[in-house]
Motif scaffolding. Structure first.
Motif, mmCIF file in Angstrom:
data_model
loop_
_atom_site.group_PDB
_atom_site.id
_atom_site.type_symbol
_atom_site.label_atom_id
_atom_site.label_comp_id
_atom_site.label_asym_id
_atom_site.label_seq_id
_atom_site.Cartn_x
_atom_site.Cartn_y
_atom_site.Cartn_z
ATOM 1 N N GLY A 62 -32.939 -37.373 16.603
ATOM 2 C CA GLY A 62 -31.619 -37.068 16.682
ATOM 3 C C GLY A 62 -31.234 -36.554 17.749
ATOM 4 O O GLY A 62 -31.734 -36.665 18.940
ATOM 5 N N GLY A 63 -29.927 -35.790 17.877
ATOM 6 C CA GLY A 63 -29.318 -35.032 18.966
ATOM 7 C C GLY A 63 -30.179 -34.259 19.996
ATOM 8 O O GLY A 63 -30.144 -34.359 20.993
ATOM 9 N N ARG A 105 -32.212 -36.920 22.100
ATOM 10 C CA ARG A 105 -31.266 -37.463 22.837
ATOM 11 C C ARG A 105 -30.967 -36.464 24.028
ATOM 12 O O ARG A 105 -31.076 -36.735 25.360
ATOM 13 N N LYS A 150 -28.757 -27.345 20.974
ATOM 14 C CA LYS A 150 -28.577 -26.309 20.003
ATOM 15 C C LYS A 150 -29.222 -26.486 19.007
ATOM 16 O O LYS A 150 -30.177 -25.379 18.876
ATOM 17 N N ASP A 178 -33.240 -31.294 14.580
ATOM 18 C CA ASP A 178 -33.288 -31.649 13.338
ATOM 19 C C ASP A 178 -34.760 -32.196 12.992
ATOM 20 O O ASP A 178 -35.556 -32.906 14.006
ATOM 21 N N ARG A 226 -28.868 -44.345 11.195
ATOM 22 C CA ARG A 226 -28.383 -43.432 12.224
ATOM 23 C C ARG A 226 -27.268 -44.157 13.065
ATOM 24 O O ARG A 226 -27.296 -45.368 13.075
ATOM 25 N N ASP A 227 -26.248 -43.464 13.713
ATOM 26 C CA ASP A 227 -25.160 -44.060 14.030
ATOM 27 C C ASP A 227 -25.455 -44.930 15.486
ATOM 28 O O ASP A 227 -24.858 -45.985 15.583
ATOM 29 N N ASN A 257 -29.254 -41.827 19.172
ATOM 30 C CA ASN A 257 -29.289 -40.690 18.289
ATOM 31 C C ASN A 257 -30.476 -40.963 17.360
ATOM 32 O O ASN A 257 -30.683 -40.349 16.434
ATOM 33 N N ASP A 286 -19.837 -45.516 7.603
ATOM 34 C CA ASP A 286 -19.382 -44.138 8.061
ATOM 35 C C ASP A 286 -18.419 -44.019 9.201
ATOM 36 O O ASP A 286 -18.783 -44.325 10.466
ATOM 37 N N ARG A 304 -17.906 -42.510 12.730
ATOM 38 C CA ARG A 304 -18.843 -43.037 13.842
ATOM 39 C C ARG A 304 -18.210 -43.840 14.866
ATOM 40 O O ARG A 304 -18.478 -43.539 16.222
ATOM 41 N N ARG A 335 -17.118 -40.794 16.946
ATOM 42 C CA ARG A 335 -18.208 -40.310 17.526
ATOM 43 C C ARG A 335 -18.660 -41.267 18.839
ATOM 44 O O ARG A 335 -19.216 -40.778 19.844
ATOM 45 N N ARG A 364 -16.268 -40.188 21.598
ATOM 46 C CA ARG A 364 -16.417 -39.033 22.092
ATOM 47 C C ARG A 364 -17.917 -38.957 22.640
ATOM 48 O O ARG A 364 -17.816 -38.266 23.978
ATOM 49 N N PHE A 365 -18.956 -39.505 22.414
ATOM 50 C CA PHE A 365 -20.324 -39.619 23.194
ATOM 51 C C PHE A 365 -20.045 -40.154 24.553
ATOM 52 O O PHE A 365 -20.385 -39.642 25.744
ATOM 53 N N LYS A 367 -13.478 -32.200 21.037
ATOM 54 C CA LYS A 367 -14.889 -32.548 21.612
ATOM 55 C C LYS A 367 -14.572 -33.483 22.934
ATOM 56 O O LYS A 367 -14.973 -33.256 24.119
#
Ligand code: CTP
Length: 472
Positions: A31-32, A35, A44, A47, A120-121, A125, A167, A170, A173, A176-177, A214
């Motif tokens: 995941g993040g 990436r 941060k 996972d 996953r989205d 990711n 979802d 997303r 998201r 946002r990304f 964000k």
């Protein structure tokens, strides 16, 4: 895969690897974290997905540290968290999910790594790095996420309609990304966002607003707002913003498109300040324009009072977007209300009292207001822009001068309500307010000097007009 991890991170991953091996479960970084390491962004939390029980693995990892860190776990979700000073690690068993149409809550069942990556989205990711002995450090990238990072593309691993329908958050998201990373959303993925936009209605406002914030904190927030508009999401989540869009013409006279003007103002502010709330003020500064728009025969388009109407709209918008209803909201409201004031001071023959009044009204937010006002100059005419900016420099210099001599920013008049009540034997009420306001106005207007004696004499004079005499 050659990514730069700190020694602490590498130490932790080795511990996870040995704990997994002892338990006989395969584990992967996913995941993040993966990436962001590849992109070179600060990370941060990490996972970890394992082919087994995530909570059990988390305990096994924690037990390898001295002192043993606390494992926070959520049995219903099968997830566990360990906090190691600056590093937060989340463990979960690989799973496959299936969603019902009207909820973001999936039915979850254990699955393979591939199942987990499928759900996953975005391809960027879904990257995983093996922590297993036989291929430790190998990148497992079934959807060419690495290629998408290089090509700066956001796309879903599966058919986008399925990913977004599973979802709908997303969709936010993706935008946002794209904004944070300055990536492009692949055409099929973006078309699917447009087609599924209505599904955003099942997502909680808090999550939507998290994504908006964000976007706001990105280097160029306009990218996100424009994508929200073009996808049709903005119409659903924030229709007042869409009302700003478009230019109307009557008798060949038009006005600027206030939506794109606003987006430019946010980007301008973003170049000078990281303050989220100043950026919201930029977004909302002209929000009162659509309801105040009029065409005046022979004159053109006007938006009289849009700053007042806009100011009144701020609490309603904050409440609807579930933004905080506290001093942050009042700051945004104040800036919206005051955003035309500095420009009115760029005319000639401006008195000190007009300058004092702005200093008093803006108080400690005067610098933020000046950033907003400069950002509000979006003319394409370079000459005009330069002239406006020079005028602002003059206003800024006057503000500094007057502040230097009068100290108005955090100023309170020398006569308080308390003194007025004691002097005339009054209880709190209307008369006290009238006298207090009159003193403040007289000082700001330069009618009397800014000191106790002058203010006291003026108080007695004003009170006499209300038939009040000082107690002996
Ligand atoms: N994820 C997903 N769908 C979501 C949320 C998350 O598929 N609606 C997956 C993605 O693989 C994502 C991972 O869960 O990378 C972790 O999610 P999260 O921590 O929310 O996001 P990050 O990708 O880490 O990015 P950021 O911290 O910037 O939100």
């Amino acid at each position: 895969m050659d990514i730069k991890c700190t020694d602490r991170e590498l130490f932790l991953f080795k511990k996870i690897a040995t704990a997994s091996q002892e338990l006989g479960v395969a584990s992967y970084l996913i995941g993040g974290f993966v990436r962001d390491k590849i992109i070179g962004r600060p990370t941060k939390d990490a996972d970890i997905v394992c082919l087994g029980d995530g909570i059990e693995l988390a305990h096994a990892v924690a037990n390898r540290f001295n002192p043993v860190p606390t494992v926070a776990f959520f049995k219903t979700f099968g997830t566990a968290q360990i906090k190691l000073s600056d590093l937060e690690v989340e463990f979960v068993g690989a799973r496959k999910e299936s969603y019902s149409r009207d909820s973001r809550k999936p039915e979850v069942a254990p699955g393979s790594l591939e199942d987990d990556q499928n759900r996953r989205d975005f391809t960027i990711n879904a990257l995983a790095i093996s922590l297993n002995r036989e291929n430790y450090g190998t990148l497992i990238d079934p959807f060419n996420g690495l290629g998408d990072i290089e090509a700066k593309i956001i796309q879903t691993p599966l058919a986008p309609d399925q990913t977004f329908s599973d979802d709908p958050l997303r969709m936010m998201r993706a935008i946002r990304f794209a904004t944070q990373l300055n990536f492009t959303i692949a055409e099929a993925t973006f078309t699917s966002i447009c087609n599924n936009a209505q599904r955003i209605k099942i997502v909680s406002q808090e999550r939507i607003t998290d994504e908006l914030n964000k976007i706001m904190l990105s280097p160029k927030p306009s990218l996100g707002w424009d994508l929200l508009y073009k996808s049709g999401l903005l119409q659903i989540i924030f229709p007042q913003m869409v009302d700003l869009q478009g230019a109307e013409y009557i008798d060949g006279m038009g006005h600027k498109d206030n939506f794109y003007h606003t987006l430019q103002v946010i980007d301008n502010v973003a170049e000078h300040s990281n303050d989220l709330w100043l950026r919201w003020a930029a977004l909302l500064h002209d929000i009162g324009k659509p309801p105040t728009k009029r065409f005046e025969e022979g004159h053109g388009w006007t938006f009289h009072g849009h700053e007042v109407v806009g100011g009144r709209m701020v609490p309603k918008i904050f409440s609807r977007l579930k933004l905080p209803m506290n001093e942050k909201m009042r700051f945004v409201q104040k800036l919206v209300e005051l955003h035309l004031r500095p420009i009115s001071l760029t005319k000639e023959n401006i008195t000190d009292s007009a300058i004092r009044r702005l200093l008093f009204d803006a108080g400690e937010d005067i610098e933020a207001l000046m950033i907003l006002c400069k950002a509000d100059i979006t003319s394409k005419n370079k000459y005009k822009v330069r002239r406006f900016l020079q005028n602002y420099e003059l206003v800024a210099a006057r503000l500094e001068q007057v502040e230097e001599s009068d100290r108005i920013r955090n100023w309170q008049p020398p006569i308080t309500g308390e003194i007025i009540m004691q002097t005339f034997g009054l209880t709190p009420g209307k008369q006290v307010g009238i006298i207090k306001d009159a003193i403040r106005e007289a000082i700001l207007d330069g009618v009397i000097a800014n000191n106790y004696e002058a203010a006291h004499a003026y108080m007695v004079e004003q009170a006499a007009a209300l038939n009040l005499k000082p107690l002996q």
